[in-house]
Design a protein around this motif. Sequence first.
Motif, PDB file in Angstrom:
ATOM      1  N   TYR A   6       0.812  -1.222   0.000  1.00 22.84           N
ATOM      2  CA  TYR A   6       0.000   0.000   0.000  1.00 22.84           C
ATOM      3  C   TYR A   6       0.843   1.268   0.000  1.00 22.84           C
ATOM      4  O   TYR A   6       0.317   2.374   0.134  1.00 22.84           O
TER       5      TYR A   6
ATOM      6  N   ARG B 116      -4.874   8.809   3.096  1.00 23.54           N
ATOM      7  CA  ARG B 116      -6.285   8.421   3.297  1.00 23.54           C
ATOM      8  C   ARG B 116      -6.546   7.029   2.736  1.00 23.54           C
ATOM      9  O   ARG B 116      -7.157   6.182   3.410  1.00 23.54           O
ATOM     10  N   ASP B 117      -6.074   6.777   1.521  1.00 24.93           N
ATOM     11  CA  ASP B 117      -6.309   5.467   0.911  1.00 24.93           C
ATOM     12  C   ASP B 117      -5.477   4.380   1.594  1.00 24.93           C
ATOM     13  O   ASP B 117      -5.888   3.220   1.667  1.00 24.93           O
TER      14      ASP B 117
ATOM     15  N   VAL C 149      -4.766   4.249   4.834  1.00 25.55           N
ATOM     16  CA  VAL C 149      -5.524   3.868   6.033  1.00 25.55           C
ATOM     17  C   VAL C 149      -6.717   2.996   5.654  1.00 25.55           C
ATOM     18  O   VAL C 149      -6.984   1.966   6.298  1.00 25.55           O
ATOM     19  N   ALA C 150      -7.431   3.383   4.612  1.00 33.50           N
ATOM     20  CA  ALA C 150      -8.603   2.611   4.189  1.00 33.50           C
ATOM     21  C   ALA C 150      -8.210   1.191   3.787  1.00 33.50           C
ATOM     22  O   ALA C 150      -8.900   0.216   4.132  1.00 33.50           O
ATOM     23  N   ALA C 151      -7.092   1.047   3.078  1.00 34.31           N
ATOM     24  CA  ALA C 151      -6.641  -0.282   2.650  1.00 34.31           C
ATOM     25  C   ALA C 151      -6.254  -1.134   3.852  1.00 34.31           C
ATOM     26  O   ALA C 151      -6.554  -2.335   3.906  1.00 34.31           O
TER      27      ALA C 151
ATOM     28  N   VAL D  21      -7.410  -0.837   6.918  1.00 32.42           N
ATOM     29  CA  VAL D  21      -8.648  -1.182   7.624  1.00 32.42           C
ATOM     30  C   VAL D  21      -9.350  -2.335   6.914  1.00 32.42           C
ATOM     31  O   VAL D  21      -9.843  -3.276   7.567  1.00 32.42           O
ATOM     32  N   ASP D  22      -9.387  -2.301   5.594  1.00 30.01           N
ATOM     33  CA  ASP D  22      -9.989  -3.400   4.836  1.00 30.01           C
ATOM     34  C   ASP D  22      -9.238  -4.706   5.085  1.00 30.01           C
ATOM     35  O   ASP D  22      -9.842  -5.777   5.222  1.00 30.01           O
TER      36      ASP D  22
ATOM     37  N   ALA E 122      -8.847   4.354  13.410  1.00 31.77           N
ATOM     38  CA  ALA E 122      -9.673   3.648  12.421  1.00 31.77           C
ATOM     39  C   ALA E 122      -9.718   2.158  12.724  1.00 31.77           C
ATOM     40  O   ALA E 122     -10.777   1.514  12.610  1.00 31.77           O
TER      41      ALA E 122
END
Length: 427
Positions: A175, A181-182, A184-186, A188-189, A225
């Motif tokens: 990642y 932002r992306d 962190v989102a990755a 979390v996924d 998150a």
Amino acid sequence: MTRDLLGRHRAVLPEWLALYYENPLEITHGEGRHVWDAAGNKYLDFFGGILTTMTAHALPEVAKAVSEQAGRIIHSSTLYLNRPMVELAERIAHVSGIPDARVFFTTSGTEANDTALLLATAYRRSNTILAMRNSYHGRSFSSVGITGNSGWSPTSLSPLQTLYVHGGVRTRGPYAHLDDRDFVAACVDDLRDLLGHTRAPAALIAEPIQGVGGFTSPPDGLYAAFREVLRERDVLWIADEVQTGWGRTGEHFWGWQAHAHNGPPDIVTFAKGIGNGMSVGGVVARAEIMNCLDANSISTFGGTQITMAAALANLNYALEHDLQGNARRVGGLLLERLRAVAAQVPHVREVRGRGLMLGIELTRPGTDEAAPEAAATVLEEARAGGLLIGKGGGHNTSALRVAPPMSLTVAEAEEGAAILERALRSI
């Protein structure tokens, strides 16, 4: 004399007990931000006994507290009331940010993390732990079992089932190319997917900034998150603040506060800097977690009077002299100075960190391949110039670690940066 001592060291101590430098150093005394070796050479100390000399060497306030306490009583164990221990626990509970906090003292960060794992697994009735890749949490049997840095985990055997989560290293891995932002989102996924394939873990343990891993860290807010996901399954969050606590990162008193919009961790572990060289570690947790054990327990040396007196004097000094603010100001200057130097040195991949906790990652020029020989060269050249620094790194990386006492002056920061610049240019 030093060569004779080295021979005696090798004759009676384990081979895996690492020593810095081709000709190892015997430090005989220190004052302020400086130490001296057995040959009388003076060094500016930018590693502080692995981030442990938090305020200063031979700090008069701490030395006085130790001397006065030694003249009364040094030790009695936790079987008796202990005024210095109660007073320090009150201060730490107050600054922890954890509601209805309870404090248990240990002799090291390893033992603190070991205790946190005991509490979390007993409270949640689960022996599954989530840990971060590239992490380091100590050298006990349980703590090496959750250490994600293979260079510091000598056995695959463990009393725990450990699952490793992505996100502790911002600039490497699948990642790394994403914006914050992306990223962190990755992550979390990834965590959600991992939780979908296992029984509910007891806790996630994470260093806000990975120490032995080379002072790497995720974007601010990652662990907040993560916590939203963890709360869905009642998984605890343990913040390993052994290296990041007490204001060292400058912007915050605790490293977890960079991820704090949804409240403090369930458990915080600490050690190193609080004792300024004395053996002090501990755990802070809310009462229902700390009190969950249903068997007797004591600590023979955790919270002993002399270490508590030293830690209390040290914490008071750090707060009264705003060493957190000094770490922010002087650390910021040092970071910019090192980044300017690094821009002219092809071996430097990244200069990172916060406050007085800075990492310089070295690679072979033009690649992402680790350069351990370059790190060794810089370490030796810095010593020759009168500066002591540390090493670390994971993902087969080589990182220099810079973590002076938090009372570092601007002049000392400039002096150390100049020595480090010459050392870096030597490669």
